[in-house]
Design a protein around this motif. Structure first.
Motif, PDB file in Angstrom:
ATOM      1  N   ILE A   1       0.841  -1.189   0.000  1.00 51.87           N
ATOM      2  CA  ILE A   1       0.000   0.000   0.000  1.00 51.87           C
ATOM      3  C   ILE A   1       0.881   1.245   0.000  1.00 51.87           C
ATOM      4  O   ILE A   1       1.797   1.375   0.811  1.00 51.87           O
ATOM      5  N   GLY A   2       0.601   2.160  -0.943  1.00 47.59           N
ATOM      6  CA  GLY A   2       1.330   3.414  -1.017  1.00 47.59           C
ATOM      7  C   GLY A   2       2.650   3.312  -1.741  1.00 47.59           C
ATOM      8  O   GLY A   2       3.501   4.189  -1.596  1.00 47.59           O
ATOM      9  N   GLU A   3       2.834   2.251  -2.543  1.00 46.20           N
ATOM     10  CA  GLU A   3       4.112   2.113  -3.235  1.00 46.20           C
ATOM     11  C   GLU A   3       4.259   3.089  -4.402  1.00 46.20           C
ATOM     12  O   GLU A   3       5.362   3.291  -4.908  1.00 46.20           O
TER      13      GLU A   3
ATOM     14  N   LEU B   1      -2.375   5.604  -4.992  1.00 41.34           N
ATOM     15  CA  LEU B   1      -3.123   6.405  -4.024  1.00 41.34           C
ATOM     16  C   LEU B   1      -4.108   7.334  -4.707  1.00 41.34           C
ATOM     17  O   LEU B   1      -5.170   7.645  -4.151  1.00 41.34           O
TER      18      LEU B   1
ATOM     19  N   ARG C   1      -4.947   3.422   2.310  1.00 45.75           N
ATOM     20  CA  ARG C   1      -4.206   3.256   3.563  1.00 45.75           C
ATOM     21  C   ARG C   1      -5.118   2.896   4.726  1.00 45.75           C
ATOM     22  O   ARG C   1      -4.670   2.270   5.692  1.00 45.75           O
TER      23      ARG C   1
ATOM     24  N   CYS D   1       1.451   6.621  13.624  1.00 43.48           N
ATOM     25  CA  CYS D   1       2.006   5.684  12.634  1.00 43.48           C
ATOM     26  C   CYS D   1       1.779   4.228  12.998  1.00 43.48           C
ATOM     27  O   CYS D   1       2.183   3.337  12.252  1.00 43.48           O
TER      28      CYS D   1
ATOM     29  N   CYS E   1       7.971   8.383  14.281  1.00 33.39           N
ATOM     30  CA  CYS E   1       7.433   9.629  13.731  1.00 33.39           C
ATOM     31  C   CYS E   1       7.498  10.799  14.704  1.00 33.39           C
ATOM     32  O   CYS E   1       7.185  11.930  14.328  1.00 33.39           O
TER      33      CYS E   1
ATOM     34  N   TRP F   1      -0.824  -4.159   9.406  1.00 32.74           N
ATOM     35  CA  TRP F   1      -0.486  -3.267  10.516  1.00 32.74           C
ATOM     36  C   TRP F   1      -0.713  -3.959  11.853  1.00 32.74           C
ATOM     37  O   TRP F   1       0.057  -3.759  12.813  1.00 32.74           O
TER      38      TRP F   1
ATOM     39  N   ALA G   1      -0.202  -3.261   3.973  1.00 35.71           N
ATOM     40  CA  ALA G   1       0.681  -2.600   4.937  1.00 35.71           C
ATOM     41  C   ALA G   1       1.470  -1.541   4.188  1.00 35.71           C
ATOM     42  O   ALA G   1       1.616  -1.595   2.964  1.00 35.71           O
ATOM     43  N   ASP G   2       1.986  -0.578   4.919  1.00 38.33           N
ATOM     44  CA  ASP G   2       2.717   0.541   4.327  1.00 38.33           C
ATOM     45  C   ASP G   2       3.980   0.036   3.648  1.00 38.33           C
ATOM     46  O   ASP G   2       4.777  -0.710   4.230  1.00 38.33           O
ATOM     47  N   SER G   3       4.200   0.465   2.424  1.00 35.99           N
ATOM     48  CA  SER G   3       5.350   0.005   1.652  1.00 35.99           C
ATOM     49  C   SER G   3       6.674   0.483   2.217  1.00 35.99           C
ATOM     50  O   SER G   3       7.726  -0.064   1.872  1.00 35.99           O
ATOM     51  N   ALA G   4       6.681   1.492   3.086  1.00 32.23           N
ATOM     52  CA  ALA G   4       7.934   2.019   3.625  1.00 32.23           C
ATOM     53  C   ALA G   4       8.485   1.181   4.769  1.00 32.23           C
ATOM     54  O   ALA G   4       9.636   1.352   5.166  1.00 32.23           O
TER      55      ALA G   4
END
Length: 701
Positions: free
Chosen positions: A355-357, A362, A369, A409, A460, A531, A569-572
């Motif tokens: 997600i968010g790659e 987006l 997200r 986060c 964060c 998450w 899940a967040d790509s970062a």
């Protein structure tokens, strides 16, 4: 004058019966002293004891047999370790009362391994032997062993292992009887059971035996079938706890007597008494099924490492993912990694989307997200179903697990002192009405107990905390409504665990570890609630999450055939990046470095001491006492309360606490010895409180 019974024995040639009175017994003429390990699980009695061998038991009392002896006024079971000429004991020795069975079930190799395992985990030899040797079944012992000849194995096909640059060298080492140590990273979609069977076949061509350990019964069935197809049904045996006592003992005896030279099983099989051991292999060493829930709580991987070192056997640690412990074996130089080159990995792997790659993703789905099943996941599932392939949907396990995380986060909150997980402390028995905004309501570390009055997220910088829970929900029903007319199957999470799903369009909703094998492979895999899996307050959360993701994604067809994996899940996140790149070795290297930085196992040795507060404090005080030569660099974290009282207001009798003891790896043996000595002092004075001591626990929350 002889008795009628004695005269009858002389006439018929029957063996003479022993004298009824022990006072008339005579010791054996040669090696009259037996060293016996008694089945008494008390640390201060954790040593062999000397007994006299009567003449009438001279032939039966051989090393390894089960015996009955009198100990502390009562009859107990034991194992005869060896026969010697004399004893250092100055008093009168008791007799070996009975040889239970003439079958020598305890081999010198297993006795030495059990002692090494007990020493590593601060345990008692009798407890380890109880794990290693199954209960006796007299009728099975009297059965005639099978006389069917097992043909000599042919050299295995090397095609599967040729995909790994060092795969062929590994098979060559096994075929030559060399003690190779390897950490194997299986390719996506790899038939791991076939590869392990080929490794066992290569070992058998050298005339040596092989032991293969897997997490559960499904894996045992799959691996046993692969070995039987390659070596023959009579050449391999499966050892699991699900067998009845008679069948389990029958198969175990076949291994002990050397009738079968390849054994497949779950964690108890790690002690299988195979002779001329050539290969020890463990698949998916990070699975919690490999950790024994009974004292002294050994882990299969560590047991096999000890055994490989003691018996000069090869060791193969395999899996789709890699644990920090396996990475430590590689970085220490004790093992070499067997991995495919990046071009082969990319060709075999499905396309993984997080997600968010990309900004395009987006823009097309602004709520991606926050959505539990974002649009990109629906697209991947719809494409796979239209192509006529099943879709795997992985969701967290049922139930609830409360935790504290950053409200911005969702990063798990950690203590600034010891990096342990933060939680809300439970009020004491007389503090039920305490002000939640006071000190009792502040988050505190669940390891060292320190209060954290000014939390700041290390990821964060946010100062806000949120409480969360993990739950599976009604995923199957939701997807059934989203894809009308498509068959939805559930596996695990309260439902029966499926072994396989047929080819064709369908949805398989499974909890981690219960994913069925798809005939022809899955067209897509949706890894939901990432998450939630990553926010659990556990030492191995990132490693465990990635291992579960790889296990699910490995069943998807390659990207050239349309295979897709969507991880929600967040790509970062580094764990997500390891999945996207399909690079578990990179993740394990970073995980080990991070644990070394903050002092987590396996970079250090750590022990968890759990029990009533007074007992925990006593053991910890004995270990860290400067007058008792404490282990080098020992550090005490805690204690903290881990279980609430069963009855509020009933006093502190039901309160349980946990303390952590941490030392550098070089002081690990000294820590285990100090814990064993501390427990021995308590049992010697007949302390009644039960204390649980675990070294290198798999889960520390």
């Amino acid at each position: 004058m002889s008795s009628p019974a004695t005269a009858r024995s002389a006439r018929t040639g029957a063996p003479r019966r022993p004298a009824r009175n022990r006072g008339e017994w005579r010791p054996a003429e040669t090696a009259p002293v037996a060293r016996v390990v008694v089945d008494v699980p008390l640390p201060h009695l954790d040593r062999p004891f000397d007994y006299r061998v009567p003449a009438h038991l001279d032939e039966a009392a051989v090393p390894g047999v089960r015996v009955r002896v009198r100990f502390a006024g009562r009859m107990v079971d034991g194992y005869l370790l060896e026969r010697v000429d004399g004893s250092a004991h100055g008093g009168k020795l008791a007799w070996v009362d009975k040889v239970v069975s003439a079958e020598p079930v305890l081999t010198p190799e297993i006795a030495g391994l059990a002692r090494a395992v007990a020493d590593r985990y601060a345990g008692v030899l009798a407890d380890v032997l109880r794990l290693a040797i199954p209960a006796r079944h007299a009728r099975v012992e009297s059965e005639q062993p099978s006389d069917r000849a097992v043909p000599d194995p042919e050299p295995p096909d090397r095609t599967g292992w040729d995909a790994y640059p060092r795969g062929g060298a590994l098979l060559d080492a096994l075929a030559r009887g060399r003690a190779a140590h390897a950490v194997w990273q299986a390719l996506p979609g790899e038939d791991w059971a076939a590869r392990l069977a080929e490794a066992a076949a290569a070992t058998r061509t050298a005339g040596r035996s092989a032991l293969l350990v897997v997490p559960d019964q499904r894996d045992v069935d799959r691996l046993h079938a692969a070995c039987a197809a390659l070596l023959g049904a009579d050449a391999v045996v499966a050892l699991t706890a699900d067998l009845g006592p008679a069948e389990r003992y029958r198969r175990w005896l076949a291994v002990r007597r050397g009738n079968v030279r390849v054994a497949v099983g779950t964690r108890s099989a790690a002690f299988a008494p195979l002779g001329e051991l050539g290969l020890l292999a463990v698949w998916d060493d990070g699975d919690d099924s490999h950790s024994e829930p009974r004292a002294p709580y050994p882990q299969v991987r560590d047991v096999l490492v000890l055994r490989a070192h003691r018996e000069g056997a090869a060791l193969l640690v395999g899996g789709f993912a890699r644990t920090a412990e396996a990475q430590l074996l590689v970085e220490s130089g004790w093992a070499r990694e067997v991995v495919a080159d990046r071009a082969t990995v990319r060709a075999r792997a499905p396309r993984v989307t997080a997600i968010g790659e990309s900004d395009t993703q987006l823009v097309r789905d602004p709520a991606a997200r926050a959505a539990r099943v974002p649009g990109v996941a629906f697209e991947a599932a719809r494409a796979a179903l239209q192509a006529g392939r099943p879709v795997l949907v992985q969701v967290p396990r049922s139930g609830y697990l409360p935790f504290l995380a950053c409200a911005s986060c969702r990063e798990a909150s950690r203590c600034r002192h010891c990096a342990g997980p933060l939680g809300l402390p439970r009020p004491a028995a007389g503090e039920r009405g305490a002000d939640p905004g006071g000190a009792a309501g502040l988050p505190a570390c669940r390891w060292c107990g320190r209060v954290e009055p000014a939390f700041r997220c290390g990821n964060c910088g946010s100062r806000r905390l949120r409480a969360g829970v993990i739950g599976a929900g009604r995923t199957a029903e939701e997807l059934g409504r989203a894809f009308p007319g498509v068959t939805v199957r559930t596996s695990g999470g309260g439902s029966a665990v499926l072994d396989a799903v047929p080819a064709g369009p369908s949805l398989a909703v499974a909890t981690p570890g219960a994913e069925p094998v798809a005939d022809g492979g899955y067209g897509a895999a949706l890894l939901l609630d990432g998450w939630a899996m990553l926010a659990r307050p556990d030492l191995r959360v990132a490693e465990e999450t990635l291992r579960r993701w790889f296990a699910a994604a490995a069943g998807v067809v390659p990207h050239a055939d349309g295979g897709r994996v969507v991880v929600v899940a967040d790509s970062a996140i580094p764990t997500v990046q390891a999945l996207v790149r399909w690079d578990p070795a990179w993740h394990a290297e970073g995980e080990l470095a991070e644990r070394a930085e903050v002092g987590f196992p396996p970079a250090v040795r750590m022990a968890a001491v759990e029990g009533p507060p007074a007992a925990v404090a006593e053991i910890c005080d004995l270990v860290v006492d400067p007058d008792r030569d404490p282990p080098e660099g020992v550090e005490l974290l805690g204690p903290v309360e881990i279980d609430p009282p069963e009855r509020p207001g009933a006093g502190g009798g039901d309160v349980r606490e946990r303390a952590l003891l941490r030392v550098p790896r070089r002081a690990g043996r000294r820590l285990a010895a100090a814990l064993h000595d501390a427990q021995a002092l308590r049992t010697a004075r007949k302390a009644t409180e039960t204390v649980r001591v675990r070294l290198d626990p798999d889960e520390i929350d």
